[in-house]
Design a protein around this motif. Structure first.
Motif, mmCIF file in Angstrom:
data_model
loop_
_atom_site.group_PDB
_atom_site.id
_atom_site.type_symbol
_atom_site.label_atom_id
_atom_site.label_comp_id
_atom_site.label_asym_id
_atom_site.label_seq_id
_atom_site.Cartn_x
_atom_site.Cartn_y
_atom_site.Cartn_z
ATOM 1 N N ASP A 19 4.243 -10.374 2.616
ATOM 2 C CA ASP A 19 2.925 -9.849 2.965
ATOM 3 C C ASP A 19 3.005 -8.428 3.529
ATOM 4 O O ASP A 19 2.074 -7.960 4.183
ATOM 5 C CB ASP A 19 2.222 -10.765 3.972
ATOM 6 C CG ASP A 19 2.938 -10.798 5.320
ATOM 7 O OD1 ASP A 19 4.062 -10.267 5.425
ATOM 8 O OD2 ASP A 19 2.356 -11.349 6.280
ATOM 9 N N ALA A 20 4.104 -7.718 3.253
ATOM 10 C CA ALA A 20 4.267 -6.361 3.779
ATOM 11 C C ALA A 20 3.193 -5.428 3.237
ATOM 12 O O ALA A 20 2.819 -5.493 2.062
ATOM 13 C CB ALA A 20 5.642 -5.821 3.421
ATOM 14 N N GLU A 21 2.702 -4.573 4.115
ATOM 15 C CA GLU A 21 1.767 -3.522 3.707
ATOM 16 C C GLU A 21 2.503 -2.222 3.409
ATOM 17 O O GLU A 21 1.996 -1.370 2.675
ATOM 18 C CB GLU A 21 0.737 -3.296 4.814
ATOM 19 C CG GLU A 21 -0.147 -4.516 5.043
ATOM 20 C CD GLU A 21 -0.860 -4.490 6.384
ATOM 21 O OE1 GLU A 21 -1.890 -5.194 6.512
ATOM 22 O OE2 GLU A 21 -0.391 -3.800 7.308
ATOM 23 N N ALA A 22 3.688 -2.090 3.987
ATOM 24 C CA ALA A 22 4.533 -0.918 3.738
ATOM 25 C C ALA A 22 5.968 -1.387 3.560
ATOM 26 O O ALA A 22 6.427 -2.295 4.265
ATOM 27 C CB ALA A 22 4.441 0.076 4.888
ATOM 28 N N VAL A 23 6.667 -0.771 2.626
ATOM 29 C CA VAL A 23 8.085 -1.059 2.388
ATOM 30 C C VAL A 23 8.847 0.245 2.462
ATOM 31 O O VAL A 23 8.465 1.239 1.828
ATOM 32 C CB VAL A 23 8.310 -1.727 1.018
ATOM 33 C CG1 VAL A 23 9.798 -1.866 0.724
ATOM 34 C CG2 VAL A 23 7.629 -3.088 0.970
ATOM 35 N N VAL A 24 9.918 0.237 3.248
ATOM 36 C CA VAL A 24 10.773 1.414 3.380
ATOM 37 C C VAL A 24 12.131 1.095 2.767
ATOM 38 O O VAL A 24 12.817 0.169 3.208
ATOM 39 C CB VAL A 24 10.949 1.820 4.856
ATOM 40 C CG1 VAL A 24 11.849 3.048 4.961
ATOM 41 C CG2 VAL A 24 9.596 2.094 5.506
ATOM 42 N N VAL A 25 12.502 1.844 1.755
ATOM 43 C CA VAL A 25 13.791 1.668 1.089
ATOM 44 C C VAL A 25 14.802 2.621 1.721
ATOM 45 O O VAL A 25 14.573 3.830 1.780
ATOM 46 C CB VAL A 25 13.680 1.947 -0.424
ATOM 47 C CG1 VAL A 25 15.053 1.856 -1.085
ATOM 48 C CG2 VAL A 25 12.707 0.969 -1.072
ATOM 49 N N ALA A 26 15.905 2.061 2.193
ATOM 50 C CA ALA A 26 16.947 2.862 2.820
ATOM 51 C C ALA A 26 18.062 3.122 1.824
ATOM 52 O O ALA A 26 18.772 2.197 1.419
ATOM 53 C CB ALA A 26 17.504 2.139 4.048
ATOM 54 N N LEU A 27 18.201 4.370 1.407
ATOM 55 C CA LEU A 27 19.289 4.759 0.508
ATOM 56 C C LEU A 27 20.388 5.463 1.308
ATOM 57 O O LEU A 27 20.214 5.807 2.467
ATOM 58 C CB LEU A 27 18.759 5.693 -0.585
ATOM 59 C CG LEU A 27 17.640 5.135 -1.463
ATOM 60 C CD1 LEU A 27 17.218 6.175 -2.494
ATOM 61 C CD2 LEU A 27 18.074 3.841 -2.161
ATOM 62 N N LEU B 182 0.820 -1.208 0.000
ATOM 63 C CA LEU B 182 0.000 0.000 0.000
ATOM 64 C C LEU B 182 0.859 1.266 0.000
ATOM 65 O O LEU B 182 0.585 2.205 -0.735
ATOM 66 C CB LEU B 182 -0.924 0.005 1.222
ATOM 67 C CG LEU B 182 -1.942 -1.123 1.302
ATOM 68 C CD1 LEU B 182 -2.649 -1.102 2.653
ATOM 69 C CD2 LEU B 182 -2.953 -1.005 0.167
ATOM 70 N N LEU B 183 1.892 1.266 0.836
ATOM 71 C CA LEU B 183 2.719 2.454 1.021
ATOM 72 C C LEU B 183 4.166 2.114 0.702
ATOM 73 O O LEU B 183 4.726 1.154 1.251
ATOM 74 C CB LEU B 183 2.605 2.953 2.469
ATOM 75 C CG LEU B 183 3.458 4.166 2.853
ATOM 76 C CD1 LEU B 183 3.034 5.402 2.069
ATOM 77 C CD2 LEU B 183 3.360 4.437 4.355
ATOM 78 N N GLY B 184 4.758 2.906 -0.169
ATOM 79 C CA GLY B 184 6.170 2.750 -0.503
ATOM 80 C C GLY B 184 6.931 3.992 -0.084
ATOM 81 O O GLY B 184 6.559 5.102 -0.452
ATOM 82 N N GLY C 76 0.689 0.122 13.228
ATOM 83 C CA GLY C 76 -0.124 -1.012 12.821
ATOM 84 C C GLY C 76 0.079 -1.562 11.433
ATOM 85 O O GLY C 76 -0.659 -2.470 11.029
ATOM 86 N N MET C 77 1.076 -1.090 10.676
ATOM 87 C CA MET C 77 1.294 -1.630 9.337
ATOM 88 C C MET C 77 2.402 -2.680 9.357
ATOM 89 O O MET C 77 3.445 -2.488 9.993
ATOM 90 C CB MET C 77 1.678 -0.513 8.348
ATOM 91 C CG MET C 77 0.578 0.473 8.055
ATOM 92 S SD MET C 77 0.961 1.578 6.651
ATOM 93 C CE MET C 77 0.393 0.563 5.263
ATOM 94 N N ARG C 78 2.186 -3.776 8.651
ATOM 95 C CA ARG C 78 3.250 -4.763 8.467
ATOM 96 C C ARG C 78 4.307 -4.122 7.572
ATOM 97 O O ARG C 78 4.031 -3.803 6.406
ATOM 98 C CB ARG C 78 2.711 -6.047 7.836
ATOM 99 C CG ARG C 78 1.793 -6.847 8.749
ATOM 100 C CD ARG C 78 1.567 -8.259 8.203
ATOM 101 N NE ARG C 78 0.987 -8.218 6.868
ATOM 102 C CZ ARG C 78 -0.317 -8.188 6.613
ATOM 103 N NH1 ARG C 78 -1.189 -8.164 7.610
ATOM 104 N NH2 ARG C 78 -0.757 -8.169 5.368
ATOM 105 N N THR C 79 5.496 -3.947 8.116
ATOM 106 C CA THR C 79 6.511 -3.127 7.450
ATOM 107 C C THR C 79 7.836 -3.867 7.357
ATOM 108 O O THR C 79 8.272 -4.500 8.323
ATOM 109 C CB THR C 79 6.732 -1.818 8.236
ATOM 110 O OG1 THR C 79 5.476 -1.151 8.406
ATOM 111 C CG2 THR C 79 7.692 -0.890 7.503
ATOM 112 N N VAL C 80 8.463 -3.812 6.204
ATOM 113 C CA VAL C 80 9.832 -4.301 6.053
ATOM 114 C C VAL C 80 10.696 -3.161 5.541
ATOM 115 O O VAL C 80 10.223 -2.242 4.867
ATOM 116 C CB VAL C 80 9.938 -5.513 5.109
ATOM 117 C CG1 VAL C 80 9.160 -6.694 5.650
ATOM 118 C CG2 VAL C 80 9.501 -5.168 3.696
ATOM 119 N N GLN C 81 11.966 -3.250 5.878
ATOM 120 C CA GLN C 81 12.942 -2.257 5.437
ATOM 121 C C GLN C 81 13.943 -2.922 4.512
ATOM 122 O O GLN C 81 14.473 -3.988 4.825
ATOM 123 C CB GLN C 81 13.655 -1.657 6.646
ATOM 124 C CG GLN C 81 14.715 -0.620 6.284
ATOM 125 C CD GLN C 81 15.341 -0.013 7.525
ATOM 126 O OE1 GLN C 81 14.736 -0.021 8.602
ATOM 127 N NE2 GLN C 81 16.542 0.514 7.391
#
Length: 426
Positions: A46-54, A6-8, A28-33
């Motif tokens: 099954d992540a709902e949010a993904v955070v890309v670390a640059l 849902l959220l990138g 409350g969001m399933r999040t991976v980095q």
């Protein structure tokens, strides 16, 4: 790919990404980095949010834009409906500025005519009033950030700072509009877009302001700001019935192994944490850049010292120093060269320690964290318990099995290096 997120989010440094991932997970969001630009066919489960670390905060603007756009493309392919460009709550940027160029490039890519910019994070003492950023009760320009070795911030007026980096016209959403609620915010954004504005600094002095702002941005394709602006975003998806509530664990099982603290930050907060650890009797080794250049301090020597002094309490290796000493080193070695020297040494040290049974690392400083994690070969992180506002424990779920606490230099109480370990279980 089987996932549809849902959220990138795209963060311009590693600790900032971890800070944001914690904010989303805590709400409350399933999040991976993910560390670095993700592969085009990346599977986020099954992540709902993904955070890309640059590692794009202090590199050339063109390179920062290219990395950010490549990340955005992958996130869009993975189904992201909303995008967040995350930068530091102290608006860290080089003189030429990467925040403006990256924000505008993402606006063009996503066909977004107007976006907000809000680095406020009241829980960490960062607030914005009348477009001016405060650190605690001091203006940004009067805070220790004015002497940051890589991104000295000597103007607290964010409208002016962002305008100098942007081709778009920059405006302000003042606190009285934020306080009036989501509809008032949306109305101001519509009027600002019609008046030719492209980026709008948003005031916020309380968490409640950020939650109202988040509600107003439901459906917004692009948001820019610090991790604080994300606290109200999960509720938008929850109101739509698209996510549940996924609690952040209170403790984390860590891989068995030895522990160490690596501190490359020279921020006031981290220097206090270093001193508190020394005062508590923790074994501590100070890196002296001039001695590294001269060859009288080598990574092998430091690694041997850590191996000799690692016991029940983790040893500390630090390069943290006061602003005058840092400036003297920069004048002698060059600003970028001095920073890279310490980052590379810490990265090489971490690899040696990993290969000698160390699996639990506390790392202080965004640039240092980026170098260390890159060298360790960590690619994806699971978010664990919160040590301090903006700083969780994480555990790698791709690459070597490690527990990592990646701390922005400005974050954490004086006893951070002493208390972080209390949240780990064997």
């Amino acid at each position: 790919m089987t996932n549809s997120i849902l959220l990138g989010a795209i963060a311009d440094d590693l600790t900032g990404a971890t800070d944001l991932a914690l904010m989303l997970a805590r709400n409350g969001m399933r999040t991976v980095q993910v560390v670095g630009v993700p592969e085009e066919d990346a599977d986020f489960g099954d992540a709902e949010a993904v955070v890309v670390a640059l590692k794009s905060r202090t590199i050339g603007a063109d390179d920062a834009v290219a990395m950010s756009l490549a990340s955005a493309m992958t996130l869009r392919q993975a189904g992201a409906e909303q995008f967040l460009f995350k930068y530091c709550s102290t608006f860290d940027s080089t003189a030429t500025g990467n925040i403006g160029p990256v924000a505008e490039a993402l606006m063009d890519f996503l066909e977004v005519p107007i976006a907000i910019a809000c680095p406020a994070f009241p829980a960490a003492g960062r607030s914005i009033y009348q477009g001016h950023l405060f650190v605690g009760s001091a203006l940004l320009s009067d805070s220790p950030m004015r002497d940051h070795p890589l991104t000295p911030m000597r103007d607290a007026n964010l409208v002016r700072v962002l305008q100098a980096q942007s081709t778009a016209k920059v405006g302000l959403i003042p606190l009285d509009i934020i306080s009036a609620g989501p509809e008032a915010i949306r109305a101001v954004l519509i009027k600002a877009k019609q008046a030719g504005f492209g980026l709008m600094i948003a005031d916020a002095v309380r968490d409640a302001d950020l939650r109202v702002l988040g509600e107003a941005l439901s459906g917004a394709r692009l948001i820019t700001g610090g991790s604080g602006v994300a606290m109200g975003l999960p509720d938008n998806f929850r109101r739509q019935g698209r996510i549940g509530t996924e609690p952040v664990p209170a403790r984390m099982i860590a891989p068995k192994g030895k522990s160490v603290i690596l501190s490359g930050s020279c921020s006031t907060a981290t220097r206090g944490q270093v001193q508190a650890a020394i005062d508590a009797g923790r074994p501590a080794f100070r890196i002296v850049p001039a001695d590294v250049v001269a060859g009288s301090q080598t990574v092998a020597d430091i690694a041997n010292w850590v191996l000799e002094h690692s016991g029940k309490e983790p040893a500390l290796v630090y390069s943290s120093d006061d602003p005058d000493a840092v400036l003297a080193v920069q004048k002698k070695l060059g600003r970028e060269e001095a920073g890279l020297l310490v980052e590379q040494l810490m990265a090489n040290l971490a690899v040696i320690l990993r290969d000698n049974g160390f699996s639990r690392f506390v790392v202080a400083g965004g640039e240092t964290s980026g170098a260390v994690v890159g060298a360790l070969g960590v690619h994806t992180l699971q978010i664990g318990p919160e040590i301090a506002p903006g700083v969780p424990w994480t555990r790698s779920i791709a690459g070597p099995d490690l527990a990592l606490a990646l701390k922005s230099g400005n974050f954490g109480a004086p006893d951070f290096f002493l208390k972080a370990w209390d949240l780990l279980d064997d």
